[in-house]
Write a protein that holds these residues in place. Structure first.
Motif, PDB file in Angstrom:
ATOM      1  N   ALA A   1      19.426  -5.463  60.370  1.00 49.12           N
ATOM      2  CA  ALA A   1      18.010  -6.254  60.324  1.00 49.12           C
ATOM      3  C   ALA A   1      16.935  -5.836  61.173  1.00 49.12           C
ATOM      4  CB  ALA A   1      18.385  -7.823  60.149  1.00 49.12           C
ATOM      5  N   THR A   2      15.621  -6.862  60.457  1.00 51.78           N
ATOM      6  CA  THR A   2      13.565  -6.154  61.750  1.00 51.78           C
ATOM      7  C   THR A   2      14.346  -7.588  62.221  1.00 51.78           C
ATOM      8  OG1 THR A   2      13.113  -7.834  60.204  1.00 51.78           O
ATOM      9  CG2 THR A   2      13.015  -4.752  59.375  1.00 51.78           C
ATOM     10  N   ILE A   3      13.127  -7.134  63.814  1.00 52.81           N
ATOM     11  CA  ILE A   3      13.583  -7.924  64.278  1.00 52.81           C
ATOM     12  C   ILE A   3      12.945  -9.756  63.910  1.00 52.81           C
ATOM     13  CG2 ILE A   3      11.914  -9.169  66.456  1.00 52.81           C
ATOM     14  CD1 ILE A   3      14.580  -6.862  66.940  1.00 52.81           C
ATOM     15  N   LYS A   4      11.936  -9.391  63.154  1.00 55.70           N
ATOM     16  CA  LYS A   4      11.359 -10.879  61.933  1.00 55.70           C
ATOM     17  C   LYS A   4      12.040 -11.136  61.105  1.00 55.70           C
ATOM     18  CE  LYS A   4       7.597 -11.684  58.889  1.00 55.70           C
ATOM     19  NZ  LYS A   4       6.093 -10.971  58.012  1.00 55.70           N
ATOM     20  N   LYS A   5      13.161  -9.849  60.832  1.00 55.83           N
ATOM     21  CA  LYS A   5      14.505 -11.376  59.814  1.00 55.83           C
ATOM     22  C   LYS A   5      15.188 -11.746  60.577  1.00 55.83           C
ATOM     23  CE  LYS A   5      14.464 -11.155  56.622  1.00 55.83           C
ATOM     24  NZ  LYS A   5      14.360 -12.749  55.139  1.00 55.83           N
ATOM     25  N   ARG A   6      15.660 -11.897  61.844  1.00 53.57           N
ATOM     26  CA  ARG A   6      16.531 -12.215  62.924  1.00 53.57           C
ATOM     27  C   ARG A   6      15.673 -13.287  63.471  1.00 53.57           C
ATOM     28  NH1 ARG A   6      19.166  -7.493  66.246  1.00 53.57           N
ATOM     29  NH2 ARG A   6      18.122  -5.166  65.233  1.00 53.57           N
ATOM     30  N   LEU A   7      14.876 -12.721  63.662  1.00 54.23           N
ATOM     31  CA  LEU A   7      13.907 -14.228  64.125  1.00 54.23           C
ATOM     32  C   LEU A   7      13.583 -15.178  63.342  1.00 54.23           C
ATOM     33  CD1 LEU A   7      11.178 -12.635  66.197  1.00 54.23           C
ATOM     34  CD2 LEU A   7      13.096 -13.798  67.514  1.00 54.23           C
ATOM     35  N   GLU A   8      13.317 -15.121  61.978  1.00 54.54           N
ATOM     36  CA  GLU A   8      13.381 -16.046  61.099  1.00 54.54           C
ATOM     37  C   GLU A   8      14.750 -16.840  60.961  1.00 54.54           C
ATOM     38  OE1 GLU A   8      13.902 -15.124  56.517  1.00 54.54           O
ATOM     39  OE2 GLU A   8      11.872 -14.408  56.761  1.00 54.54           O
ATOM     40  N   THR A   9      15.983 -15.862  60.847  1.00 53.25           N
ATOM     41  CA  THR A   9      17.220 -16.415  60.971  1.00 53.25           C
ATOM     42  C   THR A   9      17.329 -17.433  61.861  1.00 53.25           C
ATOM     43  OG1 THR A   9      17.911 -13.698  59.886  1.00 53.25           O
ATOM     44  CG2 THR A   9      19.703 -15.754  60.029  1.00 53.25           C
ATOM     45  N   VAL A  10      16.850 -17.267  62.983  1.00 49.98           N
ATOM     46  CA  VAL A  10      17.353 -18.629  63.794  1.00 49.98           C
ATOM     47  C   VAL A  10      16.711 -19.668  63.310  1.00 49.98           C
ATOM     48  CG1 VAL A  10      17.028 -18.900  66.526  1.00 49.98           C
ATOM     49  CG2 VAL A  10      17.232 -16.881  66.256  1.00 49.98           C
ATOM     50  N   GLU A  11      15.397 -19.811  63.135  1.00 50.14           N
ATOM     51  CA  GLU A  11      14.563 -20.287  62.775  1.00 50.14           C
ATOM     52  C   GLU A  11      15.363 -21.668  61.915  1.00 50.14           C
ATOM     53  OE1 GLU A  11      10.032 -22.300  62.292  1.00 50.14           O
ATOM     54  OE2 GLU A  11      10.257 -20.023  62.746  1.00 50.14           O
ATOM     55  N   LYS A  12      15.793 -20.605  60.739  1.00 53.61           N
ATOM     56  CA  LYS A  12      16.050 -21.063  59.397  1.00 53.61           C
ATOM     57  C   LYS A  12      17.707 -21.793  59.480  1.00 53.61           C
ATOM     58  CE  LYS A  12      13.924 -18.514  55.559  1.00 53.61           C
ATOM     59  NZ  LYS A  12      14.137 -17.634  54.512  1.00 53.61           N
ATOM     60  N   LEU A  13      18.205 -20.563  60.363  1.00 52.91           N
ATOM     61  CA  LEU A  13      20.239 -21.834  61.337  1.00 52.91           C
ATOM     62  C   LEU A  13      19.860 -23.037  61.257  1.00 52.91           C
ATOM     63  CD1 LEU A  13      21.891 -18.461  62.041  1.00 52.91           C
ATOM     64  CD2 LEU A  13      22.043 -19.846  59.506  1.00 52.91           C
TER      65      LEU A  13
ATOM     66  N   GLU B   1      12.035 -21.151  71.181  1.00 56.13           N
ATOM     67  CA  GLU B   1      10.932 -21.969  70.453  1.00 56.13           C
ATOM     68  C   GLU B   1      11.550 -21.519  68.612  1.00 56.13           C
ATOM     69  OE1 GLU B   1       7.558 -19.393  70.746  1.00 56.13           O
ATOM     70  OE2 GLU B   1       6.635 -20.409  72.866  1.00 56.13           O
ATOM     71  N   ARG B   2      11.870 -20.771  67.977  1.00 58.10           N
ATOM     72  CA  ARG B   2      12.907 -20.793  67.337  1.00 58.10           C
ATOM     73  C   ARG B   2      13.651 -21.427  66.585  1.00 58.10           C
ATOM     74  NH1 ARG B   2       9.742 -17.062  63.623  1.00 58.10           N
ATOM     75  NH2 ARG B   2       8.607 -16.131  65.032  1.00 58.10           N
ATOM     76  N   GLY B   3      14.488 -22.183  67.599  1.00 57.98           N
ATOM     77  CA  GLY B   3      15.385 -23.804  67.690  1.00 57.98           C
ATOM     78  C   GLY B   3      16.362 -22.913  68.692  1.00 57.98           C
ATOM     79  N   ALA B   4      16.671 -21.754  69.454  1.00 59.79           N
ATOM     80  CA  ALA B   4      18.228 -21.373  70.180  1.00 59.79           C
ATOM     81  C   ALA B   4      18.782 -22.396  70.514  1.00 59.79           C
ATOM     82  CB  ALA B   4      17.910 -20.211  70.623  1.00 59.79           C
ATOM     83  N   LEU B   5      19.839 -22.815  70.481  1.00 59.33           N
ATOM     84  CA  LEU B   5      20.221 -23.818  72.080  1.00 59.33           C
ATOM     85  C   LEU B   5      21.138 -22.580  73.185  1.00 59.33           C
ATOM     86  CD1 LEU B   5      22.642 -25.432  69.669  1.00 59.33           C
ATOM     87  CD2 LEU B   5      20.850 -26.438  70.600  1.00 59.33           C
ATOM     88  N   GLY B   6      20.974 -21.924  72.962  1.00 60.53           N
ATOM     89  CA  GLY B   6      21.657 -20.899  74.265  1.00 60.53           C
ATOM     90  C   GLY B   6      20.908 -19.348  74.577  1.00 60.53           C
TER      91      GLY B   6
END
Length: 357
Positions: A210-222, A254-259
């Motif tokens: 997946a593109t970087i954009k889609k992966r960052l979006e995934t972090v945020e959505k999860l 900033e996307r919400g990752a815990l670690g």
């Protein structure tokens, strides 16, 4: 050689010899010249799906520095084609090459869900987190059609058993309904693998991900959905993505990752030959520099199997990387931690429903 001469959509550009085979073969230059003159392909480039029916599906992890006890891989081989992937060597146990075969011959464990259910119902099994994709990605392209990973998650939910996940594919968003239910009882944690913020780097390192954009979006959505998510920046490769540590940690925080976790690239077994061949085609201007820096991190060798040092390396470069992550976590992830997975519910759900007495 230029990027245009690459095998399109693949990471590895060759098939290495299988060390378990008595005989090996190579494609000679005169055959390649003949194929070029006739407009023919020297090797089949399509992906082949091979069905298997193993006897067990949950694997005990004996390595002391991996950070997990049990793993489950519904697929062997991975079409993502990440050039650095440590799992490439495991394809040789199945009789294939760690090179192009790893990306083109995907073994599918058709009875994965049945085997998992047997394991979770076993009277001797005591709940402990099982990680999907300890070896190859459970959300690689074929999962969109086969949906084995989704069925496995539904099985974990049915038996209220804790599960971890590692993926670099945004397809995980498809299963947010099941993940949300698991998260409500603290039964799941997702790790997104993000190696770079630069799409150009992603395309050559990880051609079918997946593109970087889609992966960052995934972090945020999860994260927004209440599903605990962390990021693995793995591997760190000197002079390719090593300059991105601070901005990447800031972005995923900033996307919400815990670690955030990391490893430093190591090129064991056939991967050393595959990576060296690839980088001399993809990045001829810095190939020798990168390979030399990798050797410096691992005691003068591309191959490093030493427990305790193989994942994080040693020397000045490794120390600089460790320090950057320490600073980045303090700046962007202070006071964040992922919740411990719940291992207490499973005993009450061993028959697939809650026991009343």
């Amino acid at each position: 050689m230029s990027i245009s001469e690459f095998k399109k959509g693949r990471g590895a550009q060759l098939n290495t010899a299988n060390k378990f085979h008595e005989h090996s073969h190579e494609i000679r230059d005169d055959f390649l010249n003949y194929c070029a003159s006739e407009g023919e392909e020297a090797e089949e480039s399509r992906t082949t799906i091979i069905e298997t029916f193993p006897k067990t599906i949950v694997n005990k992890v004996t390595s002391p520095d991996v950070g997990l006890e049990y793993s489950l891989n519904p697929y062997q081989g991975c079409e993502h084609g990440c050039i650095y992937c440590y799992a490439r060597n495991s394809h040789e146990y199945w009789g294939y090459s760690a090179g192009l075969d790893f990306e083109q011959k995907i073994l599918v464990k058709r009875n994965a869900v049945e085997l998992l259910e047997q394991k979770l119902r076993s009277k001797s099994w005591k709940a402990t987190p099982i990680v999907l994709s300890g070896n190859t990605d459970c959300y690689q392209p074929i999962e969109k059609e086969l949906r084995i990973t989704r069925s496995l998650l539904q099985c974990f939910l049915k038996y209220r058993h804790p599960v971890g996940m590692i993926t670099k594919n945004a397809l995980v968003q498809r299963d947010m309904d099941v993940l949300r239910e698991l998260a409500q009882e603290n039964l799941v944690h997702v790790n997104l693998s993000i190696t770079s913020l630069e799409e150009k780097t992603r395309r050559i390192l990880e051609p079918r991900t997946a593109t970087i954009k889609k992966r960052l979006e995934t972090v945020e959505k999860l994260s927004t959905a209440g599903i605990p998510v962390s990021v693995m920046m793995a591997p760190i490769i000197p002079s390719i993505n090593s300059h991105e540590i601070m901005p990447l940690v800031k972005e995923v925080a900033e996307r919400g990752a815990l670690g955030v976790g990391y490893t430093i690239v190591r090129l064991n077994g056939s991967i050393g030959q595959i990576f060296s061949h690839w980088i001399k085609k993809a990045m001829p201007d810095r190939a020798d520099k990168v390979l030399h820096q990798i050797q410096q991190v691992h005691g003068g060798s591309l191959n490093d199997s030493r427990f305790g040092t193989r994942m994080k390396g040693e020397g000045e470069f490794a120390s600089q990387v460790a320090q950057q992550f320490k600073i980045a976590k303090r700046l962007y992830l202070k006071d964040r931690e992922r919740p411990q997975l719940n291992c207490k519910l499973h005993e009450e759900f061993k028959d697939g429903q809650m026991k009343l007495f």
